[in-house]
Enzyme design. Structure first.
Site, PDB file in Angstrom:
ATOM      1  N   ASP A  38       0.828  -1.208   0.000  1.00  0.00           N
ATOM      2  CA  ASP A  38       0.000   0.000   0.000  1.00  0.00           C
ATOM      3  C   ASP A  38       0.869   1.267   0.000  1.00  0.00           C
ATOM      4  O   ASP A  38       1.975   1.263   0.532  1.00  0.00           O
ATOM      5  CB  ASP A  38      -0.878  -0.036   1.258  1.00  0.00           C
ATOM      6  CG  ASP A  38      -2.071   0.898   1.136  1.00  0.00           C
ATOM      7  OD1 ASP A  38      -2.285   1.464   0.043  1.00  0.00           O
ATOM      8  OD2 ASP A  38      -2.775   1.075   2.141  1.00  0.00           O
ATOM      9  N   ASN A  56     -10.373  -2.858  -7.002  1.00  0.00           N
ATOM     10  CA  ASN A  56      -9.476  -1.908  -7.676  1.00  0.00           C
ATOM     11  C   ASN A  56      -9.929  -1.540  -9.098  1.00  0.00           C
ATOM     12  O   ASN A  56      -9.442  -0.569  -9.678  1.00  0.00           O
ATOM     13  CB  ASN A  56      -8.034  -2.425  -7.717  1.00  0.00           C
ATOM     14  CG  ASN A  56      -7.328  -2.363  -6.371  1.00  0.00           C
ATOM     15  OD1 ASN A  56      -6.426  -3.145  -6.090  1.00  0.00           O
ATOM     16  ND2 ASN A  56      -7.711  -1.416  -5.517  1.00  0.00           N
TER      17      ASN A  56
HETATM   18  C1  FPP Z   1      -1.783   0.178  -3.437  1.00  0.00           C
HETATM   19  O1  FPP Z   1      -1.297   1.494  -3.395  1.00  0.00           O
HETATM   20  C2  FPP Z   1      -1.291  -0.481  -4.619  1.00  0.00           C
HETATM   21  C3  FPP Z   1      -2.051  -1.031  -5.603  1.00  0.00           C
HETATM   22  C4  FPP Z   1      -3.522  -1.057  -5.568  1.00  0.00           C
HETATM   23  C5  FPP Z   1      -1.453  -1.628  -6.787  1.00  0.00           C
HETATM   24  C6  FPP Z   1      -0.140  -2.265  -6.528  1.00  0.00           C
HETATM   25  C7  FPP Z   1       0.378  -2.846  -7.733  1.00  0.00           C
HETATM   26  C8  FPP Z   1       1.646  -2.728  -8.175  1.00  0.00           C
HETATM   27  C9  FPP Z   1       2.748  -2.012  -7.524  1.00  0.00           C
HETATM   28  C10 FPP Z   1       1.983  -3.349  -9.395  1.00  0.00           C
HETATM   29  C11 FPP Z   1       2.502  -4.692  -9.096  1.00  0.00           C
HETATM   30  C12 FPP Z   1       2.722  -5.246 -10.330  1.00  0.00           C
HETATM   31  C13 FPP Z   1       3.051  -6.506 -10.542  1.00  0.00           C
HETATM   32  C14 FPP Z   1       3.320  -6.844 -11.900  1.00  0.00           C
HETATM   33  C15 FPP Z   1       3.156  -7.519  -9.494  1.00  0.00           C
HETATM   34  P1  FPP Z   1      -2.319   2.676  -3.601  1.00  0.00           P
HETATM   35  O2  FPP Z   1      -2.389   2.987  -5.035  1.00  0.00           O
HETATM   36  O3  FPP Z   1      -3.624   2.292  -2.988  1.00  0.00           O
HETATM   37  O4  FPP Z   1      -1.640   3.839  -2.824  1.00  0.00           O
HETATM   38  P2  FPP Z   1      -2.399   4.976  -2.006  1.00  0.00           P
HETATM   39  O5  FPP Z   1      -3.152   4.280  -0.913  1.00  0.00           O
HETATM   40  O6  FPP Z   1      -1.288   5.814  -1.499  1.00  0.00           O
HETATM   41  O7  FPP Z   1      -3.292   5.690  -2.968  1.00  0.00           O
END
Ligand code: FPP
Length: 236
Positions: free
Chosen positions: A17, A66
């Site tokens: 996260d 998501n």
């Molecule tokens: C949460 O951070 C992250 C996600 C919903 C996506 C995570 C996915 C990746 C990093 C890509 C991984 C890729 C592979 C190929 C394994 P957020 O976007 O919710 O962050 P925030 O809470 O600060 O908005």
């Protein structure tokens, strides 16, 4: 080189996260946070496998909720999955069995195919396992398991029967669950498998969860007294 720590988890899980917030704090668009998040993820997976000898790593990369994010962001993440699940995976992780956790029927067809292909090609690898949650929901995982059990007409359902019908069938439960960026919730990740897991919620955003942070987390795991519901033995 293996890093020496006395007590290590066999199965570690990451809720990665804070990519968006990490990007925002640098004046970048959210997608660049995911790009940095993927780069961090690859380093941390390798460190778990080869640095610490932790054989099973589970990662929450994309939940069934998501899809509600802006199209641009969803498309960017799908492109990251497309690239990651390509043939490069086999060389990048030569000893790893790939296991997709999630509803493949809800994924773009080419991504589902790539994931299935990787699962088939790596199914006999035994050293490490990477469970990747894409289009994953812990509650749906249980619903899918129950429906399979009904289809198979199993009349006496035990914990073992349920475990055997999850995406992680045949694997031990999660020992250590890390969620970065300070939020202290599970968000529907591996509900069954974390029954006795230890939890760790560092405040840093995922792209900043580096090798030092991982070491700190594993040091914290050393100090946890896991009793699995039993009474602690008196020290003499
Ligand atoms: C949460 O951070 C992250 C996600 C919903 C996506 C995570 C996915 C990746 C990093 C890509 C991984 C890729 C592979 C190929 C394994 P957020 O976007 O919710 O962050 P925030 O809470 O600060 O908005």
């Amino acid at each position: 080189m293996q890093k020496e720590l006395k007590k290590l988890p066999t199965h570690i899980a990451f809720i990665i996260d804070g990519n968006g917030r990490w990007a925002k704090s640098r004046g970048l668009i959210r997608s660049l946070g995911h790009k940095a998040g993927l780069s961090r993820l690859e380093k941390n997976i390798k460190e778990c496998f080869y640095g610490y000898g932790i054989p099973i790593v589970s990662v929450y990369a994309f939940s069934t909720e998501n899809w509600n994010r802006p199209n641009d962001e969803v498309n960017y993440l799908m492109d990251l999955f497309r690239k990651y699940l390509g043939k490069g995976f086999l060389k990048k992780y030569p000893e790893t069995r790939f296991n997709l956790m999630g509803d493949m029927s809800g994924l773009p067809e080419d991504i589902a195919k790539k994931a299935q292909n990787l699962m088939d090609l790596t199914k006999d690898r035994t050293k490490f396992i990477l469970n990747l949650g894409i289009n994953y929901s812990g509650q749906d995982e249980l619903v899918i398991a129950v429906n399979k059990i009904i289809e198979e007409k199993i009349e006496h359902v035990t914990r073992q029967v349920i475990s055997d019908h999850l995406f992680t069938r045949g694997q031990p439960p999660v020992d250590f669950m890390i969620r970065t960026s300070g939020e202290q919730r599970l968000s529907n990740f591996m509900l069954w498998q974390v029954a006795y897991a230890e939890f760790y919620f560092p405040k840093v955003h995922w792209p900043a969860f580096n090798s030092k942070q991982l070491y700190k987390a594993l040091l914290e795991y050393q100090s946890r007294d896991r009793r699995f519901g039993a009474i602690k033995e008196e020290k003499k």
